[in-house]
Scaffold this motif. Structure first.
Motif, PDB file in Angstrom:
ATOM      1  N   LEU A 172     -73.288   9.803   4.748  1.00 56.62           N
ATOM      2  CA  LEU A 172     -72.356   9.646   5.870  1.00 56.62           C
ATOM      3  C   LEU A 172     -73.070   9.093   7.098  1.00 56.62           C
ATOM      4  N   GLN A 173     -74.287   9.546   7.336  1.00 53.30           N
ATOM      5  CA  GLN A 173     -75.045   9.076   8.501  1.00 53.30           C
ATOM      6  C   GLN A 173     -75.287   7.575   8.429  1.00 53.30           C
ATOM      7  N   ILE A 233     -64.637   9.938  -0.067  1.00 51.10           N
ATOM      8  CA  ILE A 233     -63.419  10.665   0.300  1.00 51.10           C
ATOM      9  C   ILE A 233     -63.447  11.000   1.789  1.00 51.10           C
ATOM     10  N   VAL A 234     -64.575  11.504   2.272  1.00 53.21           N
ATOM     11  CA  VAL A 234     -64.698  11.854   3.683  1.00 53.21           C
ATOM     12  C   VAL A 234     -64.580  10.598   4.550  1.00 53.21           C
ATOM     13  N   LEU A 235     -65.235   9.512   4.134  1.00 54.02           N
ATOM     14  CA  LEU A 235     -65.153   8.261   4.894  1.00 54.02           C
ATOM     15  C   LEU A 235     -63.736   7.707   4.900  1.00 54.02           C
ATOM     16  N   HIS A 236     -63.032   7.854   3.776  1.00 52.52           N
ATOM     17  CA  HIS A 236     -61.646   7.402   3.680  1.00 52.52           C
ATOM     18  C   HIS A 236     -60.754   8.152   4.675  1.00 52.52           C
ATOM     19  N   ARG A 237     -61.122   9.383   4.999  1.00 49.83           N
ATOM     20  CA  ARG A 237     -60.324  10.222   5.894  1.00 49.83           C
ATOM     21  C   ARG A 237     -60.952  10.313   7.290  1.00 49.83           C
ATOM     22  N   GLU A 238     -61.801   9.354   7.617  1.00 48.41           N
ATOM     23  CA  GLU A 238     -62.552   9.414   8.863  1.00 48.41           C
ATOM     24  C   GLU A 238     -61.662   9.622  10.085  1.00 48.41           C
ATOM     25  N   GLU A 239     -60.590   8.853  10.199  1.00 45.89           N
ATOM     26  CA  GLU A 239     -59.740   8.966  11.383  1.00 45.89           C
ATOM     27  C   GLU A 239     -59.071  10.335  11.462  1.00 45.89           C
ATOM     28  N   GLU A 240     -58.691  10.891  10.306  1.00 44.67           N
ATOM     29  CA  GLU A 240     -58.119  12.245  10.299  1.00 44.67           C
ATOM     30  C   GLU A 240     -59.134  13.259  10.801  1.00 44.67           C
ATOM     31  N   VAL A 241     -60.376  13.116  10.321  1.00 46.92           N
ATOM     32  CA  VAL A 241     -61.427  14.055  10.724  1.00 46.92           C
ATOM     33  C   VAL A 241     -61.664  13.976  12.226  1.00 46.92           C
ATOM     34  N   LEU A 242     -61.793  12.758  12.737  1.00 44.27           N
ATOM     35  CA  LEU A 242     -62.091  12.582  14.161  1.00 44.27           C
ATOM     36  C   LEU A 242     -60.945  13.036  15.055  1.00 44.27           C
ATOM     37  N   ALA A 243     -59.738  13.098  14.486  1.00 46.11           N
ATOM     38  CA  ALA A 243     -58.585  13.568  15.265  1.00 46.11           C
ATOM     39  C   ALA A 243     -58.503  15.092  15.319  1.00 46.11           C
ATOM     40  N   GLU A 265     -59.011   4.083  -7.629  1.00 40.91           N
ATOM     41  CA  GLU A 265     -59.766   2.910  -8.079  1.00 40.91           C
ATOM     42  C   GLU A 265     -60.595   2.303  -6.947  1.00 40.91           C
ATOM     43  N   SER A 266     -60.010   2.199  -5.768  1.00 36.46           N
ATOM     44  CA  SER A 266     -60.764   1.629  -4.650  1.00 36.46           C
ATOM     45  C   SER A 266     -61.876   2.568  -4.207  1.00 36.46           C
ATOM     46  N   LEU A 267     -61.648   3.880  -4.291  1.00 36.06           N
ATOM     47  CA  LEU A 267     -62.701   4.835  -3.936  1.00 36.06           C
ATOM     48  C   LEU A 267     -63.850   4.789  -4.934  1.00 36.06           C
TER      49      LEU A 267
END
Length: 376
Positions: A172-173, A233-243, A265-267
């Protein structure tokens, strides 16, 4: 007169062209046929073209059907389907439910390998193999996975499991410093991903086809690939996490609940790119990863090399027919006895499996009732 010919010609031309939806179906059908042919050629080559099979398992759609999985999964794990262990443990007439078979399968592995220890979640992987491959092949596949891909999770302590989890934050870093730093400030840690990794997501996903797609991917990949998939998965949800509120309870609650409609498939494609862009050997240079040796990672090169020398099933079948007496002599287990220790282990595992095994059975009845009927 001639003026009327133009529109009819244009109309005729458009009628000959199939609609976009149909063209996509035809393209998918063609790609499916090509993959089936590729898999057949790989399975029948001598030695088996394992790299081709890995590519098929990883590429879009995975291995397509359970019938193909029963042929390819053993090759990915270097399991000889003509030299399988006898049915582990209890006699067939003593089995009444899937849960008993599952317990029997787990006990077989633990008795054969005293260095391995049961962990909560191991049964999620065991039941998936059991449902797809049956009892004997499932036992052989689970044994190979337990001594390789899952080996770090089966230590008597959580130290090796924590070590595997520690690869998540460095990924992630490197991909999103903003997300990484937010999670550090929230002090969320990596425990939210624990059940993802130790069950290969079988405990947190409700769609069995999605679980099988990930098993195709992980069986064909490095033991750390589930960590890279956790990262995407975490990167895919980045905006949710930051919110979220930047605190441990808020971020942990969000991340521990995996959405069921992920673009798998994209993940998977993104996880492959991350694995190439950030090799685990580079990640391991970070302080948290320097002083622990992973058995799964350390043994993977030799394991992968061993898979490249397999003979096709036609050859293995012929060898088995020529030496059936030897195959019988290599059965791993006698009929289960009545040791109080074994009985205690059965009861102990039963207490942790009841609801999970029932839920899996109910799910399985929806997608493969014919196969389940063969188990009972």
């Amino acid at each position: 007169m001639s003026g009327g010919g133009g529109p009819r010609q244009r109309g005729g031309g458009s009628a000959e062209r199939p609609p976009p939806g149909r063209r996509r179906e035809e393209l998918l059908g063609s790609k499916r046929k090509q993959k089936l042919l590729l898999i057949h050629q790989a399975l029948t080559s001598d030695p088996v073209a394992v790299e081709t099979l890995r590519g098929a398992a990883v590429s879009e759609g995975g291995l397509l059907t359970d019938e193909i999985r029963r042929k390819v999964w053993p090759k990915l794990l270097s399991v000889n389907v003509y030299n399988l262990p006898s049915k582990p443990g209890m006699r067939a007439e003593q089995r009444q439910v899937l849960q008993e078979q599952l317990i029997d399968l787990i006990l077989h592995i633990l008795r054969a390998h005293p260095e391995l220890h049961y962990y909560q979640g191991y049964h999620d992987i065991a039941v998936t193999l059991l449902l797809v491959a049956g009892e004997r092949m499932g036992s052989a596949l689970l044994e190979k996975l337990s001594t390789h891909h899952l080996r770090d999770f089966m230590d008597p302590t959580m130290d090796s499991t924590k070590h595997i989890l520690n690869y998540l934050m460095p990924i992630l870093q490197r991909e999103s410093l903003r997300l990484h730093d937010f999670m550090l400030r929230a002090e969320v840690g990596t425990i939210f991903a624990l059940s993802w990794l130790i069950t290969w997501y079988g405990h947190v996903l409700t769609s069995f086809p999605h679980i099988l797609r990930l098993y195709d991917f992980f069986l064909a990949s490095h033991p750390l690939m589930p960590v890279y998939f956790a990262a995407v998965i975490v990167l895919h949800r980045e905006e949710e996490v930051l919110a979220c509120d930047c605190d441990m309870p808020s971020v942990h609650q969000l991340l521990s609940q995996i959405p069921q409609n992920l673009p798998y498939e994209s993940l998977i494609s993104r996880a492959l790119r991350l694995f190439q862009r950030h090799p685990h050997a580079e990640l391991a240079k970070q302080a948290a990863l320097q002083h622990h040796k992973s058995i799964s990672i350390g043994s993977f090169t030799a394991f992968q090399l061993a898979t490249s020398h397999q003979r096709p099933d036609t050859v293995l079948r012929r060898q088995q027919q020529q030496d059936s007496a030897h195959a019988e002599a290599t059965a791993l287990l006698p009929t289960a006895g009545h040791s109080p220790l074994v009985k205690a282990a059965v009861w102990g595992i039963s207490a942790t499996l009841g609801a999970a095994a029932l839920a899996v059975t109910q799910t399985a009845l929806e997608w493969a009732p014919e196969f389940l009927l063969q188990l009972f």
